[in-house]
Design a protein around this motif. Structure first.
Motif, mmCIF file in Angstrom:
data_model
loop_
_atom_site.group_PDB
_atom_site.id
_atom_site.type_symbol
_atom_site.label_atom_id
_atom_site.label_comp_id
_atom_site.label_asym_id
_atom_site.label_seq_id
_atom_site.Cartn_x
_atom_site.Cartn_y
_atom_site.Cartn_z
ATOM 1 N N VAL A 86 0.825 -1.211 0.000
ATOM 2 C CA VAL A 86 0.000 0.000 0.000
ATOM 3 C C VAL A 86 0.857 1.257 0.000
ATOM 4 N N ALA A 87 1.934 1.230 0.789
ATOM 5 C CA ALA A 87 2.893 2.347 0.856
ATOM 6 C C ALA A 87 2.218 3.683 1.159
ATOM 7 N N ARG A 88 1.337 3.678 2.134
ATOM 8 C CA ARG A 88 0.676 4.923 2.547
ATOM 9 C C ARG A 88 1.520 5.606 3.619
ATOM 10 N N PRO A 89 1.968 6.837 3.381
ATOM 11 C CA PRO A 89 2.804 7.534 4.367
ATOM 12 C C PRO A 89 2.071 7.748 5.689
ATOM 13 N N ARG A 90 2.792 7.660 6.778
ATOM 14 C CA ARG A 90 2.236 8.003 8.072
ATOM 15 C C ARG A 90 1.883 9.488 8.086
ATOM 16 N N PRO A 91 0.963 9.900 8.969
ATOM 17 C CA PRO A 91 0.684 11.337 9.076
ATOM 18 C C PRO A 91 1.934 12.130 9.448
ATOM 19 N N SER A 92 2.825 11.505 10.217
ATOM 20 C CA SER A 92 4.070 12.171 10.611
ATOM 21 C C SER A 92 5.031 12.348 9.448
ATOM 22 N N HIS A 93 4.765 11.656 8.329
ATOM 23 C CA HIS A 93 5.586 11.779 7.125
ATOM 24 C C HIS A 93 4.806 12.434 5.986
ATOM 25 N N ASN A 94 3.634 12.966 6.304
ATOM 26 C CA ASN A 94 2.804 13.635 5.303
ATOM 27 C C ASN A 94 3.163 15.121 5.279
ATOM 28 N N ASP A 95 3.748 15.572 4.173
ATOM 29 C CA ASP A 95 4.199 16.964 4.074
ATOM 30 C C ASP A 95 3.048 17.957 4.248
ATOM 31 N N VAL A 96 1.845 17.544 3.837
ATOM 32 C CA VAL A 96 0.689 18.439 3.947
ATOM 33 C C VAL A 96 0.357 18.727 5.415
#
Length: 227
Positions: A86-96
Motif C-alpha cells: 500500500v505504501a501509505r505515508p504516516r501522518p508524521s511523514h505527510n508533508d501536507v
C-alpha cells in the motif's frame, strides 16, 4: 468510481485523525508515550506466561508456541506485506500535515503506516488469549488495554484511525487462524493422552484480568508521578 471512494475515505480518515490528534496535555503526553512503548508491557507478558505455566505447563508451551505464530503472522502481514504494497505515508511523514499535528520527542516512525503493526500485534495477542480463556471480564479489560495502546499511536501522530482499524482486523483474523491451529493441535494431543486440556477456571481468568488491569493502572499512576 473506486478512486473517488478511496479519495473520500482518505479525506475522512485525515479529518478524523486531525481532530483526535488535537487533544493533548502534558499528562497525556507522558501517558501515551509510555503506553506506546513495547518495553512497558514486558512485566505483563511475563506475569501472563508464569500464570499459564502454573496452570498446566504442557498446555502453556502449546499456547506460547501458538501465540508466537499468531503475533508473527499479524506482524508480517501488517509490516512486510500490507505496508510495502500500500505504501501509505504516516501522518508524521505527510508533508501536507507538517507543522499541524502533535508529535512527541520528534518520533515519526518508519515512512509507511498502513496498517498499524501495534494494533495488529496487540489485538492478535489479546484476542487469542480471550478465545482460549473464554471469560467475559477478561475480554472487556483486555479490549480496554489493547484499545488504549492502539489509540496512543494516533495521539503520537504516527497512525491514522484507518491504520488502526485495519490493523485491528489483521490482528483479530490472525488470532482466529492461530486459535484454529491451537484447537487442532490440542485435540490431536488429547487423543494421544499427551496433554490434559483442562479449561481455564474462573480463578485463572480473574487473576489474568487483574494482571492486565493492574499493569494498565500502574502505567497511569507512573505517568502522573512523572509530570
Amino acid at each position: 468510481m473506486f478512486t473517488e471512494i478511496i479519495s473520500t475515505l482518505d479525506s475522512l480518515d485525515t479529518q478524523l485523525f486531525t481532530w483526535l490528534n488535537s487533544f493533548h496535555s502534558p499528562f497525556f503526553d507522558t501517558l501515551m508515550w509510555t503506553l506506546s512503548a513495547k518495553e512497558t508491557w514486558i512485566p505483563l507478558y511475563i506475569c501472563i506466561t508464569v500464570l499459564l505455566f502454573v496452570k498446566n505447563w504442557k498446555q502453556a508451551l502449546i499456547i506460547l508456541l501458538t501465540m508466537a505464530i499468531c503475533i508473527t503472522l499479524a506482524d508480517q502481514i501488517s509490516s512486510t506485506v500490507i505496508k510495502e504494497v500500500v505504501a501509505r505515508p504516516r501522518p508524521s511523514h505527510n508533508d501536507v500535515l507538517t507543522g499541524t499535528i502533535h508529535i512527541l520527542n520528534n518520533y515519526r516512525g518508519s515512512p509507511f503506516g498502513f496498517v498499524s503493526s501495534h494494533a495488529a500485534n496487540t489485538f492478535a495477542f489479546i484476542t487469542l488469549l480471550a478465545m482460549i480463556i473464554r471469560n467475559h471480564y477478561f475480554m472487556i479489560v483486555g479490549t480496554v488495554w489493547a484499545s488504549a495502546v492502539t489509540y496512543s499511536r494516533i495521539y503520537l501522530g504516527v497512525h491514522y484511525p484507518g491504520d488502526i482499524i485495519c490493523g485491528i482486523a489483521v490482528g483479530v483474523l490472525s488470532a482466529m487462524a492461530a486459535y484454529a491451529l491451537y484447537k487442532m493441535t490440542i485435540s490431536n494431543l488429547e487423543r494421544r493422552k499427551i496433554v490434559d486440556n483442562s479449561p481455564f477456571g474462573k480463578i485463572y481468568a480473574n487473576i489474568s484480568t487483574l494482571i492486565i488491569g493492574a499493569n494498565l493502572l500502574t502505567t497511569i499512576v507512573i505517568s502522573i508521578f512523572m509530570l
